[in-house]
Design an enzyme around this catalytic site. Structure first.
Site, mmCIF file in Angstrom:
data_model
loop_
_atom_site.group_PDB
_atom_site.id
_atom_site.type_symbol
_atom_site.label_atom_id
_atom_site.label_comp_id
_atom_site.label_asym_id
_atom_site.label_seq_id
_atom_site.Cartn_x
_atom_site.Cartn_y
_atom_site.Cartn_z
ATOM 1 N N HIS A 20 0.844 -1.206 0.000
ATOM 2 C CA HIS A 20 0.000 0.000 0.000
ATOM 3 C C HIS A 20 0.875 1.250 0.000
ATOM 4 C CE1 HIS A 20 -3.094 -2.631 2.295
ATOM 5 N NE2 HIS A 20 -3.612 -2.416 1.099
ATOM 6 N N LYS A 44 -18.874 -5.447 8.173
ATOM 7 C CA LYS A 44 -17.764 -6.370 7.899
ATOM 8 C C LYS A 44 -17.253 -6.869 9.252
ATOM 9 C CE LYS A 44 -13.654 -6.635 5.032
ATOM 10 N NZ LYS A 44 -12.656 -5.884 4.287
ATOM 11 N N ARG A 94 -2.191 -6.165 -8.366
ATOM 12 C CA ARG A 94 -0.948 -6.917 -8.144
ATOM 13 C C ARG A 94 -0.761 -7.974 -9.214
ATOM 14 N NH1 ARG A 94 -3.016 -8.143 -2.246
ATOM 15 N NH2 ARG A 94 -4.791 -8.335 -3.645
ATOM 16 N N SER A 132 -2.972 -7.647 3.029
ATOM 17 C CA SER A 132 -3.214 -7.478 4.471
ATOM 18 C C SER A 132 -3.647 -8.809 5.083
ATOM 19 C CB SER A 132 -4.312 -6.444 4.717
ATOM 20 O OG SER A 132 -3.936 -5.197 4.204
HETATM 21 O O1 PNS Z 1 -9.232 -2.856 0.305
HETATM 22 P P1 PNS Z 1 -10.546 -3.353 -0.237
HETATM 23 O O2 PNS Z 1 -11.322 -4.041 0.869
HETATM 24 O O3 PNS Z 1 -10.392 -4.187 -1.474
HETATM 25 O O4 PNS Z 1 -11.414 -2.035 -0.661
HETATM 26 C C1 PNS Z 1 -12.709 -2.147 -1.195
HETATM 27 C C2 PNS Z 1 -13.380 -0.759 -1.285
HETATM 28 C C3 PNS Z 1 -13.395 -0.066 0.066
HETATM 29 C C4 PNS Z 1 -12.640 0.101 -2.282
HETATM 30 C C5 PNS Z 1 -14.839 -0.996 -1.811
HETATM 31 O O5 PNS Z 1 -15.441 -1.974 -1.022
HETATM 32 C C6 PNS Z 1 -15.705 0.262 -1.773
HETATM 33 O O6 PNS Z 1 -15.470 1.197 -2.490
HETATM 34 N N1 PNS Z 1 -16.726 0.259 -0.894
HETATM 35 C C7 PNS Z 1 -17.634 1.399 -0.718
HETATM 36 C C8 PNS Z 1 -19.060 1.050 -1.143
HETATM 37 C C9 PNS Z 1 -19.240 1.253 -2.633
HETATM 38 O O7 PNS Z 1 -19.077 2.324 -3.166
HETATM 39 N N2 PNS Z 1 -19.617 0.144 -3.308
HETATM 40 C C10 PNS Z 1 -19.810 0.135 -4.742
HETATM 41 C C11 PNS Z 1 -18.470 0.054 -5.466
HETATM 42 S S1 PNS Z 1 -18.521 -1.124 -6.700
#
Ligand code: PNS
Length: 162
Positions: A20, A44, A94, A132
Site C-alpha cells: 500500500h 464487515k 498486483r 493485508s
Molecule cells: O481494500 P478493499 O477491501 O479491497 O477495498 C474495497 C473498497 C473499500 C474500495 C470498496 O469496497 C468500496 O469502495 N466500498 C464502498 C461502497 C461502494 O461504493 N460500493 C460500490 C463500489 S462497486
C-alpha cells in the site's frame, strides 16, 4: 493538471502494508492531492484493527508526504469522491487475479459517476504477492512480517498477537 487533481485511494487497510505504502508514494507523485480513504464498514465482521488505529498507522507512515491526507468514509465511494472534489480513484493491481474484481468495481463506479476515472497502478514487483490478509495470517501463526509492513505496523501486530 497535477496541482489541481484530487485522487482517492480507497480500501480497508487492515493493516497498511509496504505494498500500500509503495502505491501511495507513487500516486502522490502523480496527483496534486491524494486522499487515502478507509472504508467504515460496521457490517464487515472481525476487523483486525479498529478503524481509528488503522487511521493512526496510516498517518504515521505517510507523514513524509505533504500532499497525502488520511480520512474515513462510509456509503458509496462515488458520493464520497464527489464530496472531496476528486476526479480519480486509484486502485492497485498486483496480479491478473485482482483484475476481475477491480474491473467490476471500476465499471460499477463509472456507471454511478461517469466523470470519475479509475486509475490502476502497479506496486513494486517485490510486493506483488502481498496482502493485508496474508500479513495477518502469517503474523498470527508466528511468522516474520518484518519485510512486509512498516515498523510501526509490525510493532502493533506483535503487541496484538504476542
Ligand atoms: O481494500 P478493499 O477491501 O479491497 O477495498 C474495497 C473498497 C473499500 C474500495 C470498496 O469496497 C468500496 O469502495 N466500498 C464502498 C461502497 C461502494 O461504493 N460500493 C460500490 C463500489 S462497486
Amino acid at each position: 493538471m497535477k496541482q489541481q487533481t484530487v485522487a482517492i485511494y480507497p480500501g480497508s487497510f487492515d493493516p497498511v502494508t509496504n505494498g500500500h505504502l509503495d502505491l501511495i508514494e507513487r500516486a502522490s507523485k502523480l496527483f496534486g492531492h491524494l486522499v487515502v480513504a478507509i472504508l467504515l464498514n460496521p457490517e464487515k465482521d472481525g476487523p483486525f484493527f479498529p478503524v481509528p488505529e488503522r487511521v493512526e498507522m496510516l498517518k504515521e507512515v505517510v507523514g513524509h508526504l505533504p500532499n497525502v491526507e488520511v480520512d474515513t468514509f462510509k456509503g458509496l465511494l462515488v458520493d464520497y469522491a464527489r464530496r472531496k472534489d476528486a476526479r480519480v480513484i486509484v486502485r492497485g493491481i498486483r496480479a491478473v487475479s485482482d483484475y476481475e474484481y477491480e474491473l467490476q468495481m471500476a465499471l460499477m463506479n463509472r456507471q454511478l459517476a461517469p466523470d470519475l476515472e479509475t486509475v490502476f497502478m502497479l506496486p513494486a514487483q517485490a510486493y506483488s504477492y502481498l496482502s493485508s490478509h496474508l500479513v495477518r495470517e502469517v503474523a498470527s501463526l508466528g511468522g516474520s512480517i518484518k519485510e512486509l509492513v512498516p515498523p510501526t505496523v509490525e510493532a502493533r501486530i506483535r503487541a496484538k498477537v504476542g
